[in-house]
Design an enzyme around this catalytic site. Structure first.
Site, PDB file in Angstrom:
ATOM      1  NE  ARG A 236      -4.163  -1.626  -0.031  1.00  0.00           N
ATOM      2  CZ  ARG A 236      -4.177  -2.758  -0.723  1.00  0.00           C
ATOM      3  NH1 ARG A 236      -3.095  -3.126  -1.411  1.00  0.00           N
ATOM      4  NH2 ARG A 236      -5.256  -3.526  -0.737  1.00  0.00           N
ATOM      5  CD  GLU A 265      -3.369   2.790  -5.300  1.00  0.00           C
ATOM      6  OE1 GLU A 265      -4.354   2.141  -5.725  1.00  0.00           O
ATOM      7  OE2 GLU A 265      -2.327   2.255  -4.904  1.00  0.00           O
ATOM      8  CG  HIS A 289      -3.204  -1.088  -6.660  1.00  0.00           C
ATOM      9  ND1 HIS A 289      -3.698  -0.510  -5.515  1.00  0.00           N
ATOM     10  CD2 HIS A 289      -2.983  -2.397  -6.357  1.00  0.00           C
ATOM     11  CE1 HIS A 289      -3.790  -1.432  -4.558  1.00  0.00           C
ATOM     12  NE2 HIS A 289      -3.368  -2.591  -5.059  1.00  0.00           N
TER      13      HIS A 289
END
Length: 320
Positions: A236, A265, A289
């Site tokens: 993360r 994000e 991602h």
């Protein structure tokens, strides 16, 4: 089973096999929606299916008085306000804790290794140069993995896989994970993250985001890494202090970094500072991602979650 109203808010590339399962459960609506569109569509929705494209918060749950279940084919749940979900009696169904199923999911670990090779061997830049008609291998002389120390922060499922890759590539492997119960053979144990990073010529991060890990890799931790180290983060974004990372890259203390995740994000991706560095430098690679975004892994996950939703609705019906 009585039909339920299901909204798939991120249908792009959704598994046809999973869709067939959903069709047996009730009325399925598939709409790629922005935030405003999602809030307007939630009234009457009983099941919401989404990935990382939306923040599931109090505002969303308040807009969905009939919502019974939120289905997210993810292991990380930091995009979901779990307290708000509980307050609105919404059950969150995810991949978190599905240990046996996840053992077969290697996509994120494979991407971590791909990012590492791309950073060390300058693969994106070299390929781009050839596209431009330039054939100059000496311009992209990189570094080997054999003989280097790999430090793994977080020795869960993905950390185990990356440790295996490191050993196959002839690296010495060390790890830190205060919660690990299954320690692989040939992996050196460190009792503190600070100790791990001091010798890690490559640091690969595989921890969940929580109060312990948020901002864990800050300026001080980055400074402890050996000169010329490489950092890989597929966990993360908020685990790493991004301004501190840019400072370490700019000074040359870090030779490079590969990120599949960034801090915020849901606000549009990488910060302007990260994007500016990527545009002007070759020592940072950022991907959107996509660690788990393979055809195989996404289909497996979506079918698994559709089956999990089926079991949930059947159990609810039995209770009624």
């Amino acid at each position: 089973m009585s039909g339920v109203r299901i909204l798939n808010a991120e249908p792009k590339g959704y598994s046809p096999k999973a869709r067939k399962i959903l069709d047996t459960l009730g009325e399925v609506t598939e709409k790629a929606l922005d935030r405003d569109g999602l809030l307007k569509t939630m009234a009457g929705c009983e099941v919401l299916i989404a990935r990382f494209g939306h923040r599931m918060d109090e505002e969303l749950f308040a807009a969905a008085p009939d919502l019974r279940a939120l289905v997210s084919a993810t292991t990380g749940l930091d995009h979901i306000d779990l307290e708000a979900a509980a307050d609105h009696s919404v059950v969150v169904l995810s991949l978190k804790g599905e240990t046996e199923f996840l053992k077969e999911m290697s996509a994120t670990a494979e991407l971590a290794w791909g990012l590492l090779l791309a950073v060390l061997r300058h693969i994106p830049q070299a390929a781009g140069s050839v596209k431009d008609g330039i054939w100059d291998r000496d311009a992209f002389r990189g570094n080997e993995l054999r003989g280097k120390q790999l430090g793994i922060l977080g020795l869960g499922r993905l950390g185990h896989m990356v440790a295996e890759y490191g050993r196959v590539f002839g690296m010495s492997v060390a790890a830190y994970d205060p919660y690990a119960s299954d320690w692989p053979m040939g992996v050196e144990i460190h009792s503190a993250a600070e100790d791990l990073v001091e010798d890690a010529q490559v640091l690969s991060i595989h921890v969940p985001l929580n109060d312990e890990t948020r901002g864990l890799i800050d300026g001080e931790m980055l400074a402890r890494l050996p000169e010329g180290a490489v950092l890989i983060n597929t966990s993360r974004g908020a685990v790493v202090d991004e301004p501190a990372l840019l400072t370490a890259l700019g000074s040359g203390h870090l030779a490079g970094a590969g990120l599949d995740v960034v801090a915020d994000e849901l606000s549009g991706g990488p910060s302007q500072a990260l994007l500016a560095h990527v545009r002007d430098n070759d020592n940072l690679i950022i991907t959107p991602h996509m660690g788990g975004a393979t055809v195989e892994s996404m289909e497996k996950a979506e079918v698994f979650m559709a089956q999990k939703l089926t079991r949930f609705l059947e159990s609810e019906e039995r209770r009624e």
